[in-house]
Enzyme design. Structure first.
Site, short mmCIF file in Angstrom:
data_model
loop_
_atom_site.label_atom_id
_atom_site.label_comp_id
_atom_site.label_asym_id
_atom_site.label_seq_id
_atom_site.Cartn_x
_atom_site.Cartn_y
_atom_site.Cartn_z
CE1 TYR A 123 -3.39 -2.68 0.15
CE2 TYR A 123 -3.50 -2.45 2.53
CZ TYR A 123 -3.93 -3.06 1.36
OH TYR A 123 -4.89 -4.03 1.41
CB SER A 124 0.21 4.81 -0.72
OG SER A 124 -0.87 5.02 0.16
CD GLU A 125 3.22 6.49 3.40
OE1 GLU A 125 3.94 5.83 4.18
OE2 GLU A 125 3.65 7.36 2.63
CB THR A 126 2.55 -0.12 6.25
OG1 THR A 126 2.01 -0.77 5.09
CG2 THR A 126 2.31 -1.01 7.46
#
Length: 295
Positions: A54-57
């Protein structure tokens, strides 16, 4: 080796719109959340974020449930970032599901981020983050020229009432406003050229916007420096944009605006932004819910 097999990696969609406005299984911005990352070093967190994709974790590296205070780190598939809004909302909702709604305090590399979590009339949890103090400045000619070239835009595509700025709400974003909704919809940029430009100027995303009305905007956020073509909902950019509107004098009293994002990529998202001329911070509200996805 799949590092996730030894971790409880939660998956949430953040900034999902209300059902009547297009919420569905592919709405909102997917976020990874690890609520106990105390045993992970930086390399392990980066590896997990790359596997999640994902774009961020977000990784909770320390927590005090009694004080409702948590330390967070944020990783894209390629690198750590100081702050990310959508995964902050997702993490707050995940915590509220486990310890109950209320006030939370997140210690992040960008600074302290208070978050309020509540249950709406529809029974859905939502969270409101309060950004660090925002700031903004006009984009330099070489910054603007490089961005327009990578995007394939011209200066004639821009809205003269919303001048190009570099805005900060925890991380930096180049704000470019187009006068035409069709120009925003037709996004086809040079990934490598834009990534190189963004690394040079320390921008996290580009906040590309179209103004539908004084309190309603549409946005798209390229994120090539994170290894992501486009972010479906960007809370940090929304906070920066709120500060940008205040600095331009377009907000002269406490005002709420709505940002619609992700529509052109099939992941409609809704970000509610509260701006107070007397407060350098900006509040960004969104819903979030767990999503089921095969690992």
């Amino acid at each position: 080796m799949n590092i996730e097999t030894s971790l409880d990696v939660l998956r949430y969609a953040a900034f999902t719109p209300v059902p009547s406005l297009g919420a569905g299984p592919r709405s909102g911005n997917p976020a990874g959340v690890v609520l106990d990352a105390s045993a992970l070093d930086e390399a392990a967190m980066q590896a997990v974020a790359a596997e999640v994709g994902y774009s961020e974790t977000a990784f909770v590296t320390a927590r005090d449930d009694a004080q409702r205070r948590f330390r967070l780190r944020y990783f894209s598939p390629l690198a750590e970032v100081p702050f990310c809004g959508h995964v902050t909302i997702a993490t707050a909702v995940a915590l509220a599901e486990r310890i109950g709604p209320g006030e939370l305090l997140f210690d992040t590399p960008a600074g302290q981020i208070p978050v309020s979590t509540t249950t709406g009339a529809d029974g859905a949890l939502r969270a409101t983050l309060t950004s660090v103090p925002t700031r903004t400045r006009p984009a330099l000619p070489e910054e603007l020229d490089g961005a327009l070239a990578a995007l394939g835009w011209s200066s004639g595509d821009l809205d003269p009432g919303l001048p190009p700025h570099v805005a900060f709400g925890g991380v930096q974003h180049l704000v470019l406003a187009t006068a035409d909704r069709a120009r925003l919809a037709d996004l086809d940029y040079d990934f490598d050229a834009l990534a190189e430009l963004m690394r040079r100027h320390d921008w996290t995303t580009l906040q590309l916007v179209w103004r539908e009305s004084a309190d309603r905007f549409h946005a798209r956020d390229p994120f090539p420096v994170g290894g992501v073509v486009e972010d479906p909902a960007t809370g940090a950019a929304a906070a920066a944009f709120g500060g940008y509107l205040r600095a331009l004098g377009l907000v002269t009293r406490p005002t709420a605006i709505t940002i619609r994002q992700g529509e052109d990529m099939g992941r409609p998202s809704e970000l509610l932004v509260d701006i107070d001329p007397a407060d350098p911070r900006v509040r960004v509200t969104g819903r979030a819910h767990p999503i089921a996805e095969a690992r």
